[in-house]
Structures are given as structure tokens and as C-alpha cells.
Motif scaffolding. Sequence first.
Motif, short mmCIF file in Angstrom:
data_model
loop_
_atom_site.label_atom_id
_atom_site.label_comp_id
_atom_site.label_asym_id
_atom_site.label_seq_id
_atom_site.Cartn_x
_atom_site.Cartn_y
_atom_site.Cartn_z
N LYS A 19 0.79 -1.21 0.21
CA LYS A 19 -0.09 -0.02 -0.15
C LYS A 19 0.99 1.14 0.06
N THR A 20 1.80 1.18 0.71
CA THR A 20 2.85 2.51 0.72
C THR A 20 3.53 2.64 -0.48
N LEU A 21 3.98 1.72 -1.08
CA LEU A 21 4.45 1.84 -2.51
C LEU A 21 3.80 2.33 -3.47
N ALA A 22 2.51 2.04 -3.33
CA ALA A 22 1.49 2.37 -4.34
C ALA A 22 0.92 3.72 -3.86
N ASP A 23 1.05 4.25 -2.95
CA ASP A 23 0.67 5.65 -2.45
C ASP A 23 1.18 6.71 -3.17
N GLY A 24 2.44 6.73 -3.05
CA GLY A 24 3.20 7.92 -3.44
C GLY A 24 3.49 9.13 -2.55
N ARG A 25 2.82 9.14 -1.57
CA ARG A 25 2.76 10.50 -0.74
C ARG A 25 3.91 10.04 0.32
N ILE A 26 3.94 8.62 0.57
CA ILE A 26 5.11 8.38 1.62
C ILE A 26 6.28 8.09 0.94
N MET A 27 7.60 8.60 1.47
CA MET A 27 8.74 8.74 1.15
C MET A 27 9.55 7.34 1.09
N ILE A 28 9.12 6.45 0.32
CA ILE A 28 9.86 5.16 0.27
C ILE A 28 9.52 4.64 -1.31
N GLY A 29 10.66 4.19 -1.84
CA GLY A 29 10.61 3.87 -3.19
C GLY A 29 11.23 2.34 -3.46
N TYR A 30 10.72 1.87 -4.64
CA TYR A 30 11.22 0.68 -5.07
C TYR A 30 11.54 0.62 -6.60
N ASP A 31 12.79 0.28 -6.73
CA ASP A 31 13.56 0.22 -8.13
C ASP A 31 13.42 -1.40 -8.73
N ALA A 32 12.25 -1.62 -9.38
CA ALA A 32 12.13 -3.02 -9.53
C ALA A 32 13.38 -3.67 -10.70
N ALA A 33 14.04 -2.70 -11.33
CA ALA A 33 14.94 -3.20 -12.20
C ALA A 33 16.19 -3.50 -11.19
N LYS A 34 16.47 -2.93 -10.44
CA LYS A 34 17.59 -3.38 -9.41
C LYS A 34 17.22 -3.94 -8.08
N ARG A 35 15.74 -4.41 -7.90
CA ARG A 35 15.33 -4.86 -6.87
C ARG A 35 15.77 -3.96 -5.50
N ARG A 36 15.71 -2.72 -5.55
CA ARG A 36 16.19 -1.90 -4.60
C ARG A 36 14.92 -1.21 -3.72
N TYR A 37 14.92 -1.35 -2.35
CA TYR A 37 14.10 -0.45 -1.69
C TYR A 37 14.84 0.61 -0.99
N TYR A 38 14.18 1.95 -1.19
CA TYR A 38 15.14 2.99 -0.52
C TYR A 38 14.31 4.25 -0.05
N LEU A 39 15.07 5.18 0.62
CA LEU A 39 14.54 6.37 1.25
C LEU A 39 15.11 7.37 0.32
N PRO A 40 14.50 8.38 -0.31
CA PRO A 40 15.12 9.55 -0.81
C PRO A 40 15.57 10.44 0.28
N LEU A 41 16.75 11.08 -0.09
CA LEU A 41 17.42 11.72 1.14
C LEU A 41 17.32 13.15 0.75
N SER A 42 17.58 13.64 -0.55
CA SER A 42 17.54 14.98 -0.83
C SER A 42 16.77 15.23 -2.36
N TRP A 43 16.49 16.34 -2.53
CA TRP A 43 15.76 16.51 -3.93
C TRP A 43 16.32 17.88 -4.27
N PRO A 44 16.86 18.14 -5.52
CA PRO A 44 16.73 17.09 -6.63
C PRO A 44 17.98 16.19 -6.92
N HIS A 45 18.80 16.16 -6.00
CA HIS A 45 20.15 15.22 -6.28
C HIS A 45 19.80 13.82 -6.34
N LYS A 46 18.72 13.33 -5.89
CA LYS A 46 18.54 11.98 -5.98
C LYS A 46 19.28 11.12 -5.09
#
Length: 102
Positions: A19-46
Amino acid sequence: MRSYIYQKHIQHCCEMMEKTLADGRIMIGYDAAKRRYYLPLSWPHKSTQGVFYCPWCGTKLPKELSDTWFETLEKEYGIDDPYKINYPQEFNTDEWWIKRGL
């Protein structure tokens, strides 16, 4: 019985992660290509911080495949810098690691 059927369709470790990954408002991400779960630390530096355990259920998350992504492109296709050359589309999704049984 109903939750058992639902559980079969969950791609991630638990319903809250799903649910969290589908929501988009909560800052946690998933990169399916690299099977990587992550928290963004800064914007726009990624800048990101990897997440290794689910914050909701505590499950150890699957091994991240970033290094394997680069190694596979180099070994199988001779691509040592995928950011400077086009690489196969399958490497933009989870298709490449599923196909290889990773």
C-alpha cells in the motif's frame, strides 16, 4: 480464506509495504529493475539510503541487485557503461532478474 487469496497477489513483503509503495505520498521507493528499496534523502539530487528490512513487518528484504545489474550487462552484452549506450529494454524492469532466476 480471503486474506490467504490476497496474500498470493502481494508482490512485496506485506500489505503495508504494498500500500505504501502504491500511495506515492510516503517517501519510500522501489526500483524493480535493481530490486532496490530506498528512502530519498534529498531533492533534486536523488541521493538515497537503501532499506534492508521492512519498516512495517520487519521482514528482511530481498538482496538488492544493483551490482549484478551492471555485471550482467558487461558479461552478457559487453556494456561497461550503460548510461552512455543503449542497453536491452528488459534491464529497465524486473524482467532481466526474473528471467535469470535471481
